[in-house]
Write a protein that holds these residues in place. Structure first.
Motif, PDB file in Angstrom:
ATOM      1  N   GLU A  47      23.145  -9.138  21.047  1.00 61.55           N
ATOM      2  CA  GLU A  47      23.890  -9.381  22.283  1.00 61.55           C
ATOM      3  C   GLU A  47      24.439  -8.076  22.869  1.00 61.55           C
ATOM      4  O   GLU A  47      24.479  -7.896  24.084  1.00 61.55           O
ATOM      5  N   TRP A  57      11.147  -6.746  24.290  1.00 60.83           N
ATOM      6  CA  TRP A  57      11.732  -8.032  23.964  1.00 60.83           C
ATOM      7  C   TRP A  57      10.649  -9.116  23.916  1.00 60.83           C
ATOM      8  O   TRP A  57       9.671  -9.084  24.661  1.00 60.83           O
ATOM      9  N   ARG A  89      21.640  -6.289  24.666  1.00 64.35           N
ATOM     10  CA  ARG A  89      21.363  -6.950  25.945  1.00 64.35           C
ATOM     11  C   ARG A  89      22.392  -6.566  27.005  1.00 64.35           C
ATOM     12  O   ARG A  89      22.059  -6.354  28.172  1.00 64.35           O
ATOM     13  N   PHE A  90      23.645  -6.466  26.594  1.00 66.68           N
ATOM     14  CA  PHE A  90      24.702  -6.108  27.528  1.00 66.68           C
ATOM     15  C   PHE A  90      24.490  -4.705  28.082  1.00 66.68           C
ATOM     16  O   PHE A  90      24.551  -4.492  29.303  1.00 66.68           O
ATOM     17  N   ALA A 110      15.753   1.128  31.116  1.00 67.29           N
ATOM     18  CA  ALA A 110      16.150  -0.251  30.808  1.00 67.29           C
ATOM     19  C   ALA A 110      14.941  -1.172  30.791  1.00 67.29           C
ATOM     20  O   ALA A 110      14.796  -1.998  29.889  1.00 67.29           O
ATOM     21  N   GLN A 111      14.064  -1.034  31.765  1.00 66.11           N
ATOM     22  CA  GLN A 111      12.886  -1.879  31.812  1.00 66.11           C
ATOM     23  C   GLN A 111      11.915  -1.550  30.683  1.00 66.11           C
ATOM     24  O   GLN A 111      11.275  -2.438  30.127  1.00 66.11           O
ATOM     25  N   ASN A 133      21.709  -3.038  28.161  1.00 67.34           N
ATOM     26  CA  ASN A 133      20.472  -3.008  28.931  1.00 67.34           C
ATOM     27  C   ASN A 133      20.706  -3.547  30.342  1.00 67.34           C
ATOM     28  O   ASN A 133      20.187  -2.990  31.324  1.00 67.34           O
ATOM     29  N   ASP A 134      21.470  -4.631  30.452  1.00 66.77           N
ATOM     30  CA  ASP A 134      21.788  -5.171  31.781  1.00 66.77           C
ATOM     31  C   ASP A 134      22.571  -4.160  32.611  1.00 66.77           C
ATOM     32  O   ASP A 134      22.351  -4.021  33.820  1.00 66.77           O
ATOM     33  N   PHE A 135      23.499  -3.443  31.972  1.00 63.37           N
ATOM     34  CA  PHE A 135      24.283  -2.443  32.691  1.00 63.37           C
ATOM     35  C   PHE A 135      23.399  -1.280  33.134  1.00 63.37           C
ATOM     36  O   PHE A 135      23.511  -0.788  34.264  1.00 63.37           O
ATOM     37  N   GLN A 166      20.193  -1.375  33.745  1.00 59.73           N
ATOM     38  CA  GLN A 166      19.335  -1.837  34.832  1.00 59.73           C
ATOM     39  C   GLN A 166      20.116  -1.951  36.136  1.00 59.73           C
ATOM     40  O   GLN A 166      19.583  -1.713  37.222  1.00 59.73           O
ATOM     41  N   LEU A 167      21.393  -2.295  36.044  1.00 56.47           N
ATOM     42  CA  LEU A 167      22.235  -2.410  37.232  1.00 56.47           C
ATOM     43  C   LEU A 167      22.435  -1.068  37.918  1.00 56.47           C
ATOM     44  O   LEU A 167      22.445  -0.987  39.158  1.00 56.47           O
ATOM     45  N   ARG A 196      13.227  -3.263  27.792  1.00 55.23           N
ATOM     46  CA  ARG A 196      13.104  -4.708  27.952  1.00 55.23           C
ATOM     47  C   ARG A 196      11.679  -5.193  27.664  1.00 55.23           C
ATOM     48  O   ARG A 196      11.472  -6.353  27.293  1.00 55.23           O
TER      49      ARG A 196
END
Length: 324
Positions: free
Chosen positions: A272, A296, A275-276, A289-290, A278-280, A282-283, A293
């Motif tokens: 988790e 996954w 994932r957090f 990040a991609q 990685n989302d940041f 990508q933002l 990803r």
């Protein structure tokens, strides 16, 4: 059902006069009652005799009958999926195997998966294709298999309980990517509404990846780009989230046990916290990040296509009765 007699009344055939005061104003001058001519007391402007029927003045029985008939018309005009021609016109075989030495440090640099020295066969899957419904998609897939372009292709994504994907396009054959063969037709069916009518309603559904496509953006922008990535649903249930995004063009005829064995392979699941972050990343637009990803939902075993080709069909047959 009884309706109150005063609540809804039919429009009467009698036309009553309507008095209109077109230029009335509070400050306008009005003659006194004493000076008003008795003959003109009831004089008014009569509305033209136009037959009008308001919905509020129609009988309730008419409204109920009219609404029910409208619903019946809408139901008859709704297209039925039973009229879709899912005749199996072609048969394709794909052999799946596992390469245990793919991640070993002593693996030769640039070695392709098709030459894996310790390959472990999983089995053969035979697909039936809907050539009458989707001739272009079927022809491109059949040619890619017949030319063995899928040989050495990695199963790069596996969502347990849903589907697995293979055929990611790219120049790295040693990474299990696919180079489309020459002679593929530009697939205009990807923008045709009728191509998305079939649903991912059962395990073993063969579909062209569009919504779940993993090809890099620079590859997709190539004017000669041909999408050859496909997915196969693994079950146990349907995958409605894939409907309307990917083109269903075939079904598993033989080897569903091979599909099930692939579906049981464990996959990489990030924590988790990863994932957090990685989302940041990508933002804020971090390209790494991609890349992270992409790892996954990858099978922890190297599943790949060891062979593929076309089988001769002597007589075209209908697909299973549970489709579409």
């Amino acid at each position: 059902m009884a309706f109150p007699s005063l609540s809804i009344r039919a429009a009467s055939s009698t036309v009553y006069p309507v008095c209109l005061s077109l230029h009335h104003h509070p400050n306008s001058h009005h003659p006194s009652p004493s000076s008003t001519n008795h003959d003109n007391t009831n004089e008014c402007m009569k509305s033209p005799k136009i037959v009008r029927r308001s919905l509020f003045s129609l009988p309730a029985s008419f409204l109920l009958l009219h609404s029910s008939s409208s619903l019946a018309i809408d139901e008859t005009t709704t297209p039925s999926t039973s009229a879709i021609d899912t005749t199996i016109t072609d048969r394709i075989f794909i052999d799946f195997s596992v390469c245990p030495s793919y991640f070993r440090s002593d693996r030769p640099l640039g070695a392709v998966l098709s030459s894996c020295p310790d390959s472990e066969p999983l089995g053969r899957v035979v697909f039936g294709l809907y050539g009458r419904l989707l001739p272009i998609t079927t022809a491109n897939f059949k040619r890619t298999c017949a030319t063995a372009a899928y040989r050495g292709t990695l199963v790069h994504k596996l969502l347990q309980g849903q589907f697995f994907a293979a055929g990611r396009q790219g120049p790295r054959r040693d990474k299990g990517e696919v180079q489309p063969p020459p002679g593929l037709v530009r697939n205009s069916e990807t923008v045709s509404p009728k191509a998305f009518k079939l649903r991912h309603a059962r395990p073993g559904t063969l579909s062209l990846c569009l919504g779940q496509n993993d090809d890099d953006d620079d590859i997709k922008l190539n004017p000669n780009y041909h999408n050859v990535e496909f997915l196969v649903t693994t079950g146990p249930g349907p995958c409605p989230e894939l409907d309307g995004q990917n083109i269903v063009f075939g079904i598993v005829l033989e080897g569903m046990d091979v599909i099930t064995s692939i579906a049981t392979i464990p996959t990489y699941k990030p924590a988790e916290r990863i994932r957090f972050f990685n989302d940041f990343a990508q933002l804020i637009g971090d390209g790494r990040a991609q890349t992270a990803r992409d790892m996954w939902d990858r099978p922890l075993k190297t599943v790949y296509i060891s062979d593929c080709g076309e089988l001769k069909v002597t007589k075209q047959a209908l697909s299973p009765p549970s489709l579409p």
